[in-house]
Scaffold this motif. Structure first.
Motif, PDB file in Angstrom:
ATOM      1  N   LYS A 204       1.186  -1.515   0.155  1.00  0.00           N
ATOM      2  CA  LYS A 204      -0.078  -0.275  -0.298  1.00  0.00           C
ATOM      3  C   LYS A 204       0.693   0.917  -0.299  1.00  0.00           C
ATOM      4  O   LYS A 204       1.919   0.797  -0.019  1.00  0.00           O
ATOM      5  N   ALA A 205       0.350   2.364  -0.594  1.00  0.00           N
ATOM      6  CA  ALA A 205       0.870   3.617   0.026  1.00  0.00           C
ATOM      7  C   ALA A 205       0.382   4.181   0.656  1.00  0.00           C
ATOM      8  O   ALA A 205      -0.783   3.980   1.221  1.00  0.00           O
ATOM      9  N   VAL A 206       0.636   5.723   1.116  1.00  0.00           N
ATOM     10  CA  VAL A 206       0.217   7.021   2.069  1.00  0.00           C
ATOM     11  C   VAL A 206      -0.587   7.687   0.963  1.00  0.00           C
ATOM     12  O   VAL A 206       0.188   8.093  -0.106  1.00  0.00           O
ATOM     13  N   THR A 207      -1.453   8.699   1.589  1.00  0.00           N
ATOM     14  CA  THR A 207      -1.560   9.725   0.311  1.00  0.00           C
ATOM     15  C   THR A 207      -0.459  10.666   0.779  1.00  0.00           C
ATOM     16  O   THR A 207      -0.961  11.336  -0.589  1.00  0.00           O
ATOM     17  N   THR A 208       0.202  10.718   1.153  1.00  0.00           N
ATOM     18  CA  THR A 208       1.395  11.629   1.331  1.00  0.00           C
ATOM     19  C   THR A 208       2.523  11.600   0.457  1.00  0.00           C
ATOM     20  O   THR A 208       3.761  12.427   0.389  1.00  0.00           O
ATOM     21  N   ASP A 209       2.672   9.939   0.129  1.00  0.00           N
ATOM     22  CA  ASP A 209       3.138   9.588  -0.922  1.00  0.00           C
ATOM     23  C   ASP A 209       3.965   9.765  -1.870  1.00  0.00           C
ATOM     24  O   ASP A 209       2.737  10.867  -2.763  1.00  0.00           O
ATOM     25  N   ASP A 210       5.372  10.584  -2.278  1.00  0.00           N
ATOM     26  CA  ASP A 210       5.523  11.103  -3.697  1.00  0.00           C
ATOM     27  C   ASP A 210       4.638   9.779  -4.943  1.00  0.00           C
ATOM     28  O   ASP A 210       4.999   8.781  -4.302  1.00  0.00           O
ATOM     29  N   GLN A 211       4.598  10.163  -5.945  1.00  0.00           N
ATOM     30  CA  GLN A 211       3.613   9.559  -6.781  1.00  0.00           C
ATOM     31  C   GLN A 211       5.053   8.444  -7.570  1.00  0.00           C
ATOM     32  O   GLN A 211       4.891   7.756  -8.469  1.00  0.00           O
ATOM     33  N   GLU A 212       6.337   9.364  -7.764  1.00  0.00           N
ATOM     34  CA  GLU A 212       7.470   8.591  -8.274  1.00  0.00           C
ATOM     35  C   GLU A 212       7.351   7.316  -7.354  1.00  0.00           C
ATOM     36  O   GLU A 212       7.744   6.105  -7.722  1.00  0.00           O
ATOM     37  N   GLU A 213       7.512   7.443  -6.334  1.00  0.00           N
ATOM     38  CA  GLU A 213       7.703   6.180  -5.140  1.00  0.00           C
ATOM     39  C   GLU A 213       6.588   5.274  -5.758  1.00  0.00           C
ATOM     40  O   GLU A 213       6.804   4.050  -5.589  1.00  0.00           O
ATOM     41  N   VAL A 214       4.975   6.126  -5.359  1.00  0.00           N
ATOM     42  CA  VAL A 214       4.042   4.909  -5.985  1.00  0.00           C
ATOM     43  C   VAL A 214       4.073   4.522  -7.112  1.00  0.00           C
ATOM     44  O   VAL A 214       3.810   2.763  -7.508  1.00  0.00           O
ATOM     45  N   ALA A 215       5.021   5.305  -7.933  1.00  0.00           N
ATOM     46  CA  ALA A 215       5.230   4.675  -9.652  1.00  0.00           C
ATOM     47  C   ALA A 215       6.778   3.365  -9.477  1.00  0.00           C
ATOM     48  O   ALA A 215       6.277   2.060 -10.162  1.00  0.00           O
ATOM     49  N   ASP A 216       7.303   3.085  -8.653  1.00  0.00           N
ATOM     50  CA  ASP A 216       8.658   2.297  -8.305  1.00  0.00           C
ATOM     51  C   ASP A 216       7.238   1.196  -7.888  1.00  0.00           C
ATOM     52  O   ASP A 216       8.412   0.067  -8.217  1.00  0.00           O
ATOM     53  N   CYS A 217       6.785   1.553  -6.785  1.00  0.00           N
ATOM     54  CA  CYS A 217       6.204   0.435  -6.486  1.00  0.00           C
ATOM     55  C   CYS A 217       5.441  -0.989  -7.456  1.00  0.00           C
ATOM     56  O   CYS A 217       5.725  -1.291  -7.185  1.00  0.00           O
ATOM     57  N   PHE A 218       4.700  -0.035  -8.335  1.00  0.00           N
ATOM     58  CA  PHE A 218       4.080  -0.322  -9.232  1.00  0.00           C
ATOM     59  C   PHE A 218       4.748  -1.645  -9.760  1.00  0.00           C
ATOM     60  O   PHE A 218       4.869  -2.445 -10.396  1.00  0.00           O
ATOM     61  N   GLN A 219       6.078  -1.132 -10.845  1.00  0.00           N
ATOM     62  CA  GLN A 219       7.148  -1.646 -11.344  1.00  0.00           C
ATOM     63  C   GLN A 219       7.741  -2.469 -10.695  1.00  0.00           C
ATOM     64  O   GLN A 219       7.669  -3.306 -11.382  1.00  0.00           O
ATOM     65  N   LYS A 220       8.142  -2.926  -9.272  1.00  0.00           N
ATOM     66  CA  LYS A 220       8.723  -3.428  -8.614  1.00  0.00           C
ATOM     67  C   LYS A 220       7.778  -5.014  -8.827  1.00  0.00           C
ATOM     68  O   LYS A 220       8.521  -5.869  -8.581  1.00  0.00           O
ATOM     69  N   TYR A 221       6.615  -4.880  -8.171  1.00  0.00           N
ATOM     70  CA  TYR A 221       5.778  -5.965  -7.553  1.00  0.00           C
ATOM     71  C   TYR A 221       4.800  -5.832  -8.923  1.00  0.00           C
ATOM     72  O   TYR A 221       4.017  -6.718  -9.137  1.00  0.00           O
ATOM     73  N   GLY A 222       5.079  -5.969  -9.780  1.00  0.00           N
ATOM     74  CA  GLY A 222       3.824  -5.751 -11.411  1.00  0.00           C
ATOM     75  C   GLY A 222       2.717  -5.738 -11.014  1.00  0.00           C
ATOM     76  O   GLY A 222       1.551  -6.239 -11.458  1.00  0.00           O
ATOM     77  N   LEU A 223       1.927  -4.304 -10.367  1.00  0.00           N
ATOM     78  CA  LEU A 223       0.931  -4.491  -9.371  1.00  0.00           C
ATOM     79  C   LEU A 223      -0.253  -3.869 -10.967  1.00  0.00           C
ATOM     80  O   LEU A 223       0.311  -2.538 -11.786  1.00  0.00           O
TER      81      LEU A 223
END
Length: 447
Positions: A204-223
């Motif tokens: 999961k992500a927190v509302t204040t997380d940077d969108q680039e970190e969220v994109a990295d999470c999608f890429q890392k886990y194939g979400l």
């Protein structure tokens, strides 16, 4: 597709809207939006109004900001209300962030109170954060539900959700407890309780997380999607893969512009004014111009060497260009590696050691080739040739080292590594390569 659009443009010109409506009903919303963007303002509104109601909101979300603004100001308040209620919240927020205040006011006035409150909540999240790109249209389940009850709930409420493949399990306080997919539901009996089959290890992500970190999470886990929670672990929305594609494109564009020594621009090139383009470019051009004065100062310091041996000036462009190119190669690879998570600041010694070896190999090859061609061009000047090739080799090694270290230093200082790209590194390497060159020349040639 081009022939189809040409035919549809002809139908719109001839006002054959009935035939046009039949063609539009069979098309994808993205292609319809591309067609409407080709029309003039008056016809764009007419064509938008003939779209089926269930298709209009999806097409509207894909239109350019200029066309969205014109349509909103041209249609009735009731039509605006219908569009804003049918749009997914993240699409509505993206649109409102780009529109003028007067148009935003009209849109919010025609939204129902719940939608208005939700949109205002999303607009209050920090720019480029997970909260600013998420949507509130998700399926939420309770862990006490059975599989049958979950299917019944999805059938009743899933029609307006952005995705129904993944459902999120929450407690009474809306705190996220687990996740369950349609596959999980299909592979279990109707009597199975959701709490027994849900995955409690939720990424999961927190509302204040940077969108680039969220994109990295999608890429890392194939979400395909990612839940977003507040600081009390309450589920407030989800980020879907289509939004992340936009984020990746936006971040890549921003990095390219920074690497070219420009301030990032959020608007397309053809829709950005001349003054704004100049404003985006002038700061770094001024910085680099002033930095280049250092190079001029170095040349002035060694003007006596020019007077004694004017031939030395001939090799300056070759040295500075080669050094700048060598540094740019290293910085580009390091910036890219850091952007995709392959390289971290902790790897600095490994990276420097590798670039030193690469620089040595490249420098030796370039020096050997240059030594041969210089002996042919300038017979009887072996010391001058030696000075040039030794300077070249030292410059390449230094440029490779600087090119890999500066982006990593920027990361440690919480700056964007992309700013340490070709223009800045070239300026630095130019100055250092001239110092090396003239110091060697003075030492070897006794100037």
């Amino acid at each position: 597709m081009e022939k189809m659009i040409e035919m549809m443009l002809k139908l719109a010109e001839e006002k054959q809207y009935r035939r046009l409506k039949d063609l539009l009903a069979e098309m994808n919303e993205v292609d319809i939006a591309a067609f409407i963007d080709e029309l003039d303002s008056e016809k764009a509104v007419v064509v938008f109004r003939i779209l089926p109601k269930e298709l209009a909101a999806d097409v509207f979300a894909c239109l350019s900001v200029e066309k969205q603004q014109h349509i909103i100001t041209s249609i009735t308040d009731r039509e605006v209300a219908t569009i804003i209620e049918d749009l997914f919240v993240d699409d509505a927020v993206d649109m409102l962030e780009e529109l003028p205040a007067t148009v935003v006011k009209k849109v919010l006035q025609n939204a129902n109170p719940d939608t208005r409150a939700l949109i205002n909540q999303f607009l209050n999240y920090p720019d480029n954060s997970a909260g600013s790109i998420m949507t509130a249209e998700y399926v939420g389940l309770k862990k006490t539900m059975t599989v049958k009850e979950a299917f019944d709930y999805i059938r009743r409420h899933g029609v307006d959700k952005e995705t129904i493949y993944t459902s999120y399990v929450m407690n009474e306080a809306r705190q996220l407890e687990g996740v369950v997919t349609v596959r999980d539901l299909l592979m279990n009996t109707y009597e199975t309780v959701i709490g027994d089959i849900m995955d409690t290890h939720v990424i999961k992500a927190v509302t204040t997380d940077d969108q680039e970190e969220v994109a990295d999470c999608f890429q890392k886990y194939g979400l395909l999607n990612l839940p977003v929670v507040d600081h009390e672990n309450r589920l407030v929305g989800i980020v879907t893969v289509d939004d992340i594609v936009d984020v990746i494109e936006q971040e890549a564009t921003e990095d390219f512009e920074k690497m070219a020594a420009m301030a990032p621009s959020e608007r397309p090139y053809l829709k950005t004014g001349v003054f704004q383009l100049a404003k985006n470019r002038i700061f770094w051009l001024l910085v680099l111009m002033i930095s280049s004065l250092i190079t001029g100062g170095i040349l002035a310091k060694y003007e006596n060497a020019f007077a004694v041996l004017p031939l030395l000036v001939t090799f300056i462009p070759m040295l500075t260009d080669t050094g700048g190119n060598a540094g740019s190669q290293s910085s580009t690879l390091i910036i890219r590696g850091m952007a995709v998570g392959e390289i971290e600041p902790a790897d600095v010694f490994k990276v420097v050691w590798k670039e030193l070896r690469v620089g040595t190999l490249v420098g030796v090859v370039l020096a050997a080739v240059n030594f041969v061609q210089l002996l042919i061009r300038f017979p009887g000047q072996p010391l001058v040739c030696a000075t040039v090739v030794v300077s070249l080799m030292a410059t390449v090694i230094l440029a490779k080292t600087i090119g890999c270290m500066l982006p990593m230093a920027a990361k440690v200082l919480h700056m964007d590594p992309a700013i340490m790209a070709a223009p800045l590194i070239t300026t630095i390497v130019d100055a250092l390569s001239l110092v090396i060159y003239f110091q060697l020349a003075c030492a070897l040639l006794g100037l």
